[in-house]
Structures are given as structure tokens and as C-alpha cells.
Design a protein around this motif. Structure first.
Motif: not given
Length: 159
Positions: A72-82
Motif C-alpha cells: 500500500s505504501t508503494r501504491a501511495l508513493l506511486a500516486a503522489i506524482p499524479e
């Protein structure tokens, strides 16, 4: 995502006819009161604000729970630049630090009624990204400094 602009009345309208303005705010849930000589404010139904507080609290708890799980942390980190396109100028460890600070600030907003913290976290990291996006500015910011630049004046910004 766009936020709808609430209907508005003037402060004079509120002063002249408070009952009608209050009824309108009740019907709409929220009404912006504009003021020529001061900052605008909202007249809201207490129930609506209480629901917003509960929603923010639930969202904050979900984000905190997601941060405890690696996937989930990886998913949040991937979402931040969007969500924050300027974050692409940050290193991965900086995106992680920004994400943690943002989730914590959102939790503070929900649990401690500290709304300004999230805005400050975003502004601080955005300023970092802005400097890093310009190689000349970034190089200059990393140069060593010498001496005392004197006292720092702290100015409180009232929004």
C-alpha cells in the motif's frame, strides 16, 4: 477534480436579513459571506461540518493504515506524482518523506483540527521541487555559505 463554488451573499445581506440568509444557508448547507473590508467566511450548517470532520477523520485513518503495509505504501508513493506533478523533481526518498509528512499532517487536520499543517507541508515540498527543477538554482542552493546573515525575522502569515 474541481470544487463547486458555493453561493454567496454579502455581509450587508446577512446584517439586513439574518433570518433569510440563515434559511438559505440551511437549505444549501453552506453559504459564502463576502465582506468588503475583511476576509470572507462561510455560514454552514453544523451537521454538515460535523459530517466533513468525520469524513476527513476516516480518510486520514485509511491513509495511516495504508502506510503500515509495504504494498500500500508503494501504491501511495506511486500516486503522489499524479496528484502533485511537481513531485517528479524529488528523489524517491524525498517522495517517501513528503508522503509520510502529508499523511501525518492530514491526520493532524482530522484529529487535532490543525488544517494549516497540510498546506505548509505541501508548500515546503513544492518549494524544494521548484529549486531542484532548475539546475542552476539547485546548484546555488547547495553551495556552502559562510558568516552570519543576521537575525531572522519571523512573520506570522494570517490567512
Amino acid at each position: 477534480m474541481t470544487l463547486s463554488q458555493p453561493e454567496a451573499v454579502t455581509f450587508s445581506d446577512l446584517s439586513r436579513n439574518p433570518k433569510a440568509v440563515a434559511e438559505r444557508a440551511t437549505r444549501l448547507g453552506r453559504l459564502r459571506v463576502t465582506h468588503r473590508d475583511a476576509r470572507d467566511f462561510y455560514l454552514t450548517v453544523a451537521e454538515r461540518e460535523e459530517q466533513r470532520d468525520q469524513t476527513l477523520s476516516m480518510a486520514s485513518h485509511v491513509l495511516l493504515a495504508l502506510m503500515r503495509n509495504d504494498a500500500s505504501t508503494r501504491a501511495l508513493l506511486a500516486a503522489i506524482p499524479e496528484v502533485f506533478p511537481w513531485a517528479r523533481h524529488l528523489r524517491p526518498d524525498e517522495v517517501h518523506a513528503f508522503t509520510v509528512e502529508l499523511v501525518e499532517a492530514l491526520s493532524d487536520a482530522a484529529e487535532l483540527d490543525l488544517d494549516r499543517n497540510a498546506t505548509e507541508v505541501i508548500a515546503g515540498w513544492r518549494a524544494t521541487a521548484r529549486i531542484k527543477a532548475d539546475p542552476a538554482q539547485y546548484r546555488e542552493a547547495r553551495e556552502a555559505t559562510e558568516g552570519d546573515y543576521g537575525p531572522v525575522e519571523v512573520v506570522e502569515v494570517i490567512e
